[in-house]
Scaffold this motif. Structure first.
Motif, PDB file in Angstrom:
ATOM      1  N   GLN A  57      -3.194   7.297   4.381  1.00 35.13           N
ATOM      2  CA  GLN A  57      -4.523   7.118   4.952  1.00 35.13           C
ATOM      3  C   GLN A  57      -4.719   8.069   6.122  1.00 35.13           C
ATOM      4  O   GLN A  57      -3.759   8.600   6.683  1.00 35.13           O
ATOM      5  CB  GLN A  57      -4.711   5.670   5.420  1.00 35.13           C
ATOM      6  CG  GLN A  57      -4.557   4.634   4.313  1.00 35.13           C
ATOM      7  CD  GLN A  57      -4.802   3.230   4.814  1.00 35.13           C
ATOM      8  OE1 GLN A  57      -5.861   2.923   5.341  1.00 35.13           O
ATOM      9  NE2 GLN A  57      -3.803   2.360   4.657  1.00 35.13           N
ATOM     10  N   ASP A  58      -5.979   8.282   6.475  1.00 38.27           N
ATOM     11  CA  ASP A  58      -6.329   9.140   7.605  1.00 38.27           C
ATOM     12  C   ASP A  58      -5.836   8.481   8.891  1.00 38.27           C
ATOM     13  O   ASP A  58      -6.275   7.382   9.239  1.00 38.27           O
ATOM     14  CB  ASP A  58      -7.849   9.317   7.648  1.00 38.27           C
ATOM     15  CG  ASP A  58      -8.300  10.171   8.828  1.00 38.27           C
ATOM     16  OD1 ASP A  58      -7.434  10.684   9.562  1.00 38.27           O
ATOM     17  OD2 ASP A  58      -9.525  10.325   9.011  1.00 38.27           O
ATOM     18  N   PHE A  88      -7.431   5.303  10.835  1.00 39.35           N
ATOM     19  CA  PHE A  88      -6.577   4.121  10.786  1.00 39.35           C
ATOM     20  C   PHE A  88      -6.399   3.515  12.177  1.00 39.35           C
ATOM     21  O   PHE A  88      -6.463   2.295  12.345  1.00 39.35           O
ATOM     22  CB  PHE A  88      -5.223   4.483  10.179  1.00 39.35           C
ATOM     23  CG  PHE A  88      -4.334   3.309   9.897  1.00 39.35           C
ATOM     24  CD1 PHE A  88      -4.390   2.662   8.680  1.00 39.35           C
ATOM     25  CD2 PHE A  88      -3.439   2.845  10.848  1.00 39.35           C
ATOM     26  CE1 PHE A  88      -3.572   1.574   8.403  1.00 39.35           C
ATOM     27  CE2 PHE A  88      -2.612   1.768  10.588  1.00 39.35           C
ATOM     28  CZ  PHE A  88      -2.685   1.135   9.362  1.00 39.35           C
ATOM     29  N   ARG A  93      -9.561   1.760  13.019  1.00 33.87           N
ATOM     30  CA  ARG A  93      -9.863   0.607  12.178  1.00 33.87           C
ATOM     31  C   ARG A  93      -8.869  -0.530  12.364  1.00 33.87           C
ATOM     32  O   ARG A  93      -9.228  -1.711  12.319  1.00 33.87           O
ATOM     33  CB  ARG A  93      -9.893   1.052  10.713  1.00 33.87           C
ATOM     34  CG  ARG A  93     -10.290  -0.046   9.739  1.00 33.87           C
ATOM     35  CD  ARG A  93     -10.369   0.475   8.320  1.00 33.87           C
ATOM     36  NE  ARG A  93      -9.082   0.900   7.800  1.00 33.87           N
ATOM     37  CZ  ARG A  93      -8.723   2.162   7.626  1.00 33.87           C
ATOM     38  NH1 ARG A  93      -9.547   3.146   7.937  1.00 33.87           N
ATOM     39  NH2 ARG A  93      -7.530   2.471   7.156  1.00 33.87           N
ATOM     40  N   GLU A  94      -7.597  -0.187  12.541  1.00 37.67           N
ATOM     41  CA  GLU A  94      -6.535  -1.196  12.586  1.00 37.67           C
ATOM     42  C   GLU A  94      -6.005  -1.403  14.006  1.00 37.67           C
ATOM     43  O   GLU A  94      -4.839  -1.742  14.196  1.00 37.67           O
ATOM     44  CB  GLU A  94      -5.387  -0.784  11.663  1.00 37.67           C
ATOM     45  CG  GLU A  94      -5.789  -0.548  10.222  1.00 37.67           C
ATOM     46  CD  GLU A  94      -6.130  -1.842   9.491  1.00 37.67           C
ATOM     47  OE1 GLU A  94      -5.990  -2.922  10.096  1.00 37.67           O
ATOM     48  OE2 GLU A  94      -6.533  -1.766   8.316  1.00 37.67           O
ATOM     49  N   ALA A 134      -0.291   4.867   9.025  1.00 36.67           N
ATOM     50  CA  ALA A 134      -1.367   5.497   8.261  1.00 36.67           C
ATOM     51  C   ALA A 134      -0.823   6.554   7.313  1.00 36.67           C
ATOM     52  O   ALA A 134      -1.185   6.605   6.133  1.00 36.67           O
ATOM     53  CB  ALA A 134      -2.386   6.119   9.218  1.00 36.67           C
ATOM     54  N   THR A 166       1.072   5.078   4.363  1.00 31.37           N
ATOM     55  CA  THR A 166       0.205   4.459   3.364  1.00 31.37           C
ATOM     56  C   THR A 166      -0.854   5.420   2.854  1.00 31.37           C
ATOM     57  O   THR A 166      -1.824   5.004   2.211  1.00 31.37           O
ATOM     58  CB  THR A 166      -0.475   3.213   3.959  1.00 31.37           C
ATOM     59  OG1 THR A 166      -1.158   3.566   5.168  1.00 31.37           O
ATOM     60  CG2 THR A 166       0.554   2.131   4.264  1.00 31.37           C
ATOM     61  N   GLU A 169       0.828  -1.201   0.000  1.00 27.23           N
ATOM     62  CA  GLU A 169       0.000   0.000   0.000  1.00 27.23           C
ATOM     63  C   GLU A 169       0.864   1.255   0.000  1.00 27.23           C
ATOM     64  O   GLU A 169       0.559   2.239  -0.688  1.00 27.23           O
ATOM     65  CB  GLU A 169      -0.921  -0.009   1.220  1.00 27.23           C
ATOM     66  CG  GLU A 169      -2.023  -1.058   1.161  1.00 27.23           C
ATOM     67  CD  GLU A 169      -2.897  -1.041   2.404  1.00 27.23           C
ATOM     68  OE1 GLU A 169      -2.691  -0.165   3.264  1.00 27.23           O
ATOM     69  OE2 GLU A 169      -3.799  -1.897   2.510  1.00 27.23           O
TER      70      GLU A 169
END
Length: 504
Positions: A254-255, A259, A262-263, A249, A252, A65
């Motif tokens: 991402q926010d 992140f 979510r992760e 995050a 990659t 990613e």
């Protein structure tokens, strides 16, 4: 006239023969082996996708990613495309140049600009003229300046390609670092929670003994302090874990807030590789991006010094101009045709002082690039050799810490046996469990340091960018590049280059 032409030709040929810039001497020579005792496998090809040896599918996904979406890498790719376009532009200057134009205009010549002529009108009439023309020129590169300029631009494009590769290696390394930090924080957080629980039991036991007068207040206070310290460590580790997630995050694209939410279940787990494939110093220099980029910048500086020298000599161009000028309705008439064709010679004879200053400046820039290249080579050797030493030391430390953790496990097991037989108190058991967890924390910290040192060694060795055919590699990377472009090639393991990175 014939003698003058022969003399001019001789001057031009002399300029062509002497316009190349000679490289400055250098005494940098590569060692044949690393300085420390070799615990690593030396020789062979470096594994460019080295992170796969950590055996973490989640890490592999994050690396992919990052390579696809990372903003720093996108910037490096854009810079590469710009450099490639400029190289194509520089090559096009050796071909005929020209343009085609068309215009219509209403004009009148001023009567006062002409000598008085008997019978001529005091006021000239206005005219509407149409002009269709094409003008072309072709500079004969007799002094080699255009070719040197094109080679310099190509070297800049190759440097941009190596900079893109260096950014890719850096992005991969940053993802692996963040992942290993995540794993370290997760492991230590679990151990800290278990240690806090053991200390909590010890505090409760001492508080009961204090109530019966079997323990002093200072004993209870000391145990409470240890429990508070352990709880503080857990809070710091939780923060470090979230910071690692936020770094992943951003890497990659991402926010980071979303992140982390979510992760949150990512563990950061990774295997500890047993060996490190480290090529010899010469092979390392062939694949390390910053060394190769500095080499190509040095090549470009040689070529620009040649461009500066070529400006000292006359330039010869062939020009062609053709067009039609007449009333727009008469442009196709035979009398509307005009043309001009012939050679032209330009020589900055009265600008030689300025041009010679430009030559000196270009030579100084070449010498600066040579010094920068030599420094980059030595720095690369220092970093790689030091990284191998750090990995060897971290590996030895991790081994000793595991031995200590095993010994603590034996002691804790013996305490459990005594406690079951009534020969040890609950306090002894709690303290033994806490000591075991402390030893396990030390072992986990040392293991994380070993994995991090292994990753840092791969970055220092130049791995991490996508293997592909390079614009070229010398057989001896420690010698300065030649004054003229030569074909180069990287090790045979490299695959076909991407379309976006093929020099135009």
């Amino acid at each position: 006239m014939r003698r003058l032409s022969s003399l001019l030709l001789a001057v031009l040929l002399t300029g062509c023969a002497s316009s190349a810039a000679l490289p400055p001497p250098t005494d940098v020579s590569p060692p044949t082996a690393w300085s420390g005792p070799e615990a690593a496998k030396v020789g062979g090809q470096m594994r460019f996708d080295w992170w796969l040896e950590l055996e973490s599918p989640e890490l592999n996904r994050l690396v992919e990613e990052a390579l696809r979406a990372n903003h720093d890498l996108a910037e490096a790719r854009a810079n590469l495309r710009a450099a490639q376009a400029l190289a194509g532009q520089a090559r096009s200057l050796s071909w005929p140049q020209g343009d085609v134009s068309a215009q219509a205009q209403r004009t009148r010549e001023p009567a006062l600009a002409q000598s008085p002529v008997l019978g001529a009108p005091e006021r000239f009439p206005s005219q509407t003229l149409g002009v269709v023309a094409g003008d072309f020129s072709w500079e004969l590169d007799l002094a080699g300046g255009l070719a040197a300029s094109a080679r310099a631009a190509e070297a800049d494009a190759e440097a941009a390609l190596w900079q893109r590769r260096g950014m890719e290696a850096a992005v991969v390394a940053q993802v692996v670092r963040a992942w290993l930090d995540l794993g370290r924080s997760t492991d230590l957080l679990g151990l800290a929670e278990r240690r806090s629980a053991a200390l909590e039991r010890a505090v409760a036991f001492l508080e009961r003994r204090e109530a019966h007068g079997a323990a002093s207040e200072s004993d209870v206070a000391a145990m409470r302090r240890l429990r508070a310290d352990s709880m503080t460590e857990g809070t710091a580790l939780e923060q470090a874990r979230n910071n690692a997630l936020r770094r992943l995050a951003v890497l990659t694209a991402q926010d980071p807030v979303a992140f982390v939410q979510r992760e949150s279940t990512l563990s950061g787990a990774a295997e500890t590789p047993e060996r490190l494939s480290a090529p010899d110093p010469v092979a390392m220099l062939r694949q390390r991006p910053d060394v190769r980029a500095a080499e190509r910048r040095l090549q470009a500086s040689y070529e620009r010094a040649g461009v500066a020298r070529a400006a000292l000599y006359p330039s010869v161009s062939l020009g062609v101009g053709v067009g039609r000028v007449a009333d727009p309705g008469d442009l196709l008439e035979p009398g509307a045709l005009r043309f001009a064709i012939g050679p032209s010679v330009s020589w900055g004879l009265f600008n030689l002082r300025r041009l010679n200053a430009g030559v000196r400046a270009a030579d100084a820039g070449r010498d600066a690039a040579a010094a920068q290249w030599a420094k980059t080579v030595l720095t690369a050797l220092e970093e790689a050799d030091g990284a191998l030493d750090v990995w060897r030391a971290a590996r030895a430390t991790a081994h000793l810490s595991r031995v200590g953790a095993d010994a603590a496990e034996v002691e804790a097991s013996a305490t459990r046996t005594r406690a079951a037989a009534g020969a040890a108190t609950a306090l002894d058991l709690a303290l033994s469990e806490a000591a075991l967890l402390s030893a396990q924390v030390t072992s986990a910290t040392a293991g994380a340091a070993e994995r991090m040192a292994w990753a840092e060694a791969h970055l220092a060795l130049g791995a991490g960018w996508t293997p592909e055919n390079s614009p070229g590699a010398r057989s001896n990377p420690m010698s300065p590049p030649p004054t003229k472009a030569q074909p180069r090639s990287l090790p045979a393991a490299h695959s076909k280059p991407r379309a976006e990175e093929t020099l135009p």
